[in-house]
Write an enzyme that holds these catalytic residues in place. Structure first.
Site, PDB file in Angstrom:
ATOM      1  N   ASP A   1     -11.111  16.673 -19.122  1.00 51.90           N
ATOM      2  CA  ASP A   1     -11.832  17.785 -19.758  1.00 51.90           C
ATOM      3  C   ASP A   1     -10.855  18.716 -20.472  1.00 51.90           C
ATOM      4  O   ASP A   1      -9.934  19.259 -19.861  1.00 51.90           O
ATOM      5  CB  ASP A   1     -12.600  18.585 -18.704  1.00 51.90           C
TER       6      ASP A   1
ATOM      7  N   ASP B   1      -4.098  20.428 -20.334  1.00 55.02           N
ATOM      8  CA  ASP B   1      -4.422  21.664 -21.060  1.00 55.02           C
ATOM      9  C   ASP B   1      -4.364  22.928 -20.213  1.00 55.02           C
ATOM     10  O   ASP B   1      -4.598  24.011 -20.730  1.00 55.02           O
ATOM     11  CB  ASP B   1      -5.837  21.552 -21.657  1.00 55.02           C
TER      12      ASP B   1
ATOM     13  N   ASP C   1      -5.118  14.392 -18.473  1.00 59.36           N
ATOM     14  CA  ASP C   1      -6.264  15.123 -17.970  1.00 59.36           C
ATOM     15  C   ASP C   1      -7.459  14.700 -18.827  1.00 59.36           C
ATOM     16  O   ASP C   1      -7.285  14.133 -19.923  1.00 59.36           O
ATOM     17  CB  ASP C   1      -5.990  16.624 -18.093  1.00 59.36           C
TER      18      ASP C   1
END
Length: 228
Positions: free
Chosen positions: A12, A172, A10
């Site tokens: 961001d 995240d 991922d």
């Protein structure tokens, strides 16, 4: 030839701490609507589902509803501002580049699978000097689907030259755990990103609290037989 093993990230909140610049762009459009800014710490966990949803949530905090046309207009303004200020304060998380070096030396290849637009993702990584590290950088508009739809992850791995059976996801938040589960690959959760639901509650296969721990986590999953 044996296909390379792919570690898919991922963007961001996983590779890069982008919250300062994303929230700056959000507050820019809110200010134009006569609304107060959203504090960074409040807004961090609103990131991860794309610009449009971030704006919707920013308006919701002030009890404001908006039409589809208004959200589209605000999203366009957001993207214009964000693109011009994409790497003012955004930085790779500490330990990232050393961990990528170590994993590359072990034969792993890297890709990015994000719900950010592809061109914005590439612009950010270009400005941070990271683009060349990734064999594929794919966003929500690349294949017409977003995480957690497994198509985006499968196609990202294919574009990077690997097989889904040999891939590992790193993320995240819920969309990252979800896309990995739906695609049938293991997932490492990072504890320093953006999520309203604690990442541990989402039950990734492994958790890391710092990027320096990534090579060992990837090695553990590879040794467990989850990757070829």
């Amino acid at each position: 030839m044996i296909p390379p093993r792919i570690v898919v990230f991922d963007l961001d909140g996983t590779l890069v701490d982008t919250a300062p610049d994303l929230i700056s762009a959000l507050n820019y459009v809110l200010d134009r609507e006569g609304l107060p800014p959203v504090p960074l710490q409040v807004a961090r966990n609103m990131i991860g589902q794309g610009a449009r949803r971030l704006i919707e949530r920013g308006l919701e905090l002030e009890g404001r509803a908006a039409s589809v046309a208004d959200i589209t207009r605000l999203t366009s303004d957001f993207i214009d501002y964000y693109a011009a200020n994409i790497a003012v304060a955004s930085r790779p998380f500490e330990g990232l580049e050393g961990s990528l070096d170590e994993l590359a030396a072990r034969g792993f290849r890297f890709a990015v699978c994000t719900n950010k637009l592809e061109w914005l993702s590439k612009l950010l990584l270009d400005q941070l000097g990271l683009s060349s590290r990734f064999a594929a950088i794919c966003g929500a508009d690349t294949f017409g689907v977003s995480k957690p739809d497994p198509v985006i992850l499968r196609e990202t791995v294919a574009r990077a030259g690997g097989l889904i059976a040999g891939a590992i996801m790193v993320g995240d938040a819920g969309p990252d755990i979800g896309v990995a589960r739906r695609a049938g690959i293991p997932v490492i959760g990072v504890e320093f990103g953006y999520t309203e639901v604690p990442i541990a509650d989402l039950k990734p296969d492994l958790l890391i609290g710092h990027m320096r721990d990534l090579p060992d986590a990837v090695a553990r999953l590879a040794a467990s037989g989850n990757t070829p």
